[in-house]
Scaffold this motif. Sequence first.
Motif, PDB file in Angstrom:
ATOM      1  N   TRP A 131      -9.141  -3.954  13.039  1.00 10.14           N
ATOM      2  CA  TRP A 131      -8.825  -5.004  12.473  1.00 10.14           C
ATOM      3  C   TRP A 131      -9.740  -6.358  12.482  1.00 10.14           C
ATOM      4  O   TRP A 131      -9.672  -7.347  11.822  1.00 10.14           O
ATOM      5  CB  TRP A 131      -7.695  -5.775  13.181  1.00 10.14           C
ATOM      6  N   ASP A 134     -10.554  -6.843   8.449  1.00  2.00           N
ATOM      7  CA  ASP A 134      -9.622  -6.835   7.587  1.00  2.00           C
ATOM      8  C   ASP A 134      -8.216  -6.555   8.524  1.00  2.00           C
ATOM      9  O   ASP A 134      -7.972  -5.554   8.856  1.00  2.00           O
ATOM     10  CB  ASP A 134      -9.498  -5.542   6.659  1.00  2.00           C
ATOM     11  N   THR A 137      -5.362  -3.875   7.618  1.00  2.00           N
ATOM     12  CA  THR A 137      -5.824  -2.249   7.710  1.00  2.00           C
ATOM     13  C   THR A 137      -4.887  -1.414   8.571  1.00  2.00           C
ATOM     14  O   THR A 137      -4.091  -1.867   9.441  1.00  2.00           O
ATOM     15  CB  THR A 137      -7.137  -1.898   8.705  1.00  2.00           C
ATOM     16  N   ASP A 171      -6.585   4.029   7.089  1.00  2.28           N
ATOM     17  CA  ASP A 171      -8.111   3.980   7.416  1.00  2.28           C
ATOM     18  C   ASP A 171      -8.303   4.526   8.827  1.00  2.28           C
ATOM     19  O   ASP A 171      -9.466   4.609   9.124  1.00  2.28           O
ATOM     20  CB  ASP A 171      -8.482   2.742   7.037  1.00  2.28           C
TER      21      ASP A 171
END
Length: 426
Positions: A131, A134, A137, A171
């Motif tokens: 994280w 982002d 995620t 991801d």
Amino acid sequence: MTELLALHPDRLTGDVEPTGDIHAFLLGDFSTSPMVQRARDLVPVLKERAARQSQQDRLLPETIADMQRAGFFQMLQPRAHGGYELTPIESFEVTSILAEGDPSVGWVLGVVGIHHFHLGFFDDRAQSDVWSSDTTTLISSPYAPQTARRVDGGYRLSGRWSFSSGSDYCDWALLGANIEGEPTPGPGPVGSHVLLLPREDYEIVHNWDVSGLRATGSNDIVVEDAFVPDHRSLTWTEVHRRTAPGLALNTGLLFRLPFFQVFSRATQAPTALGALKGMADALVEFNRGKRRPRVDPATALALAEAYSFVSEAKGRLYANYAAMISEAGGGPEVSDERLEEFRFQSAHIPARAARYGTELYRVAGGTGIYNAQPFGRYLTDLMATQTHAINNYQARATDWIGPLLDTTGTVVPTPLGVVEDQRRPA
């Protein structure tokens, strides 16, 4: 990311109260919850997409985008890494409401969202790996174990895992593992470790071709000799004994709740209740459209039983959560026996919801079986929801009632297949 922060300035100011309005929630009043309102606003959109969505093997990209913009996946995510750390009562209600529009949507939110809670127990370096760049995620799983080999600085992992819901939009993945040459738990759906891998270290095999929960995209994951550093591993023993490294950073009320009490009712129970409520709502609309001169008693009874069950089950589970939240805040301790009772009450929900859904399908009549109507979609999703291992309510009944009947002292509850006696705090 900028758009998400613009929609939710409380991420920056910290104005969201982590525990929410517990007393109002217990009375079924979620009017103070922006998340619940966003979920209700999305339901008509999900219903409009449902027929098209049911032909896909994963959620539509626009649906994932809607869920991301609303912040749903961050409900149980650590505040230290951009999440909300909301009460699980609130996240349960959001998941259930989304399932009213499309059960696959509720399922994916429940599965992916609970991984954000789980990652909060990992070393903070692992949380930062996911994280730091982002905070939106997403993380997939599953936990059924394959075998890893311990090496200097970490593990080498290979294997194939099934049922990775929502993986096309994630991801990272949390994968269950036992360690070669080391003690392993007995038979069950989890191993001794969970290892965190980035998307480049695994392949998604698109083999999700099923009759229920079709749009969850629960494909297989394949790993070939990937290296996993030590800080991206966590044992279930650390979780149960509350020695998990992430708890040094994540000290809020959410992370003081019994892990499996949150984990085990994040997906199946709210999805089943939402699907049943959505199916009942559709039957009401269907019958009102017929403009019949009198109310059919069988239909009225089927609807009354379905609606009552949804209301009663949520009330019971939210009361259970309130007891655990009170304990986490310094209130009276919840006994081991009551924790086992709580788990049974949650595990029993999907099977009961499926039975009520079957009756709704029956009273819909011959015209209800056409694919132009939503009843078949709801019913197959309900049937699929109850098949998950967490819903083994017979085993949960033994965990709860077994010690009352046993005179030898040999009955030991085994949360999710973990054999060590871990009744407290899990």
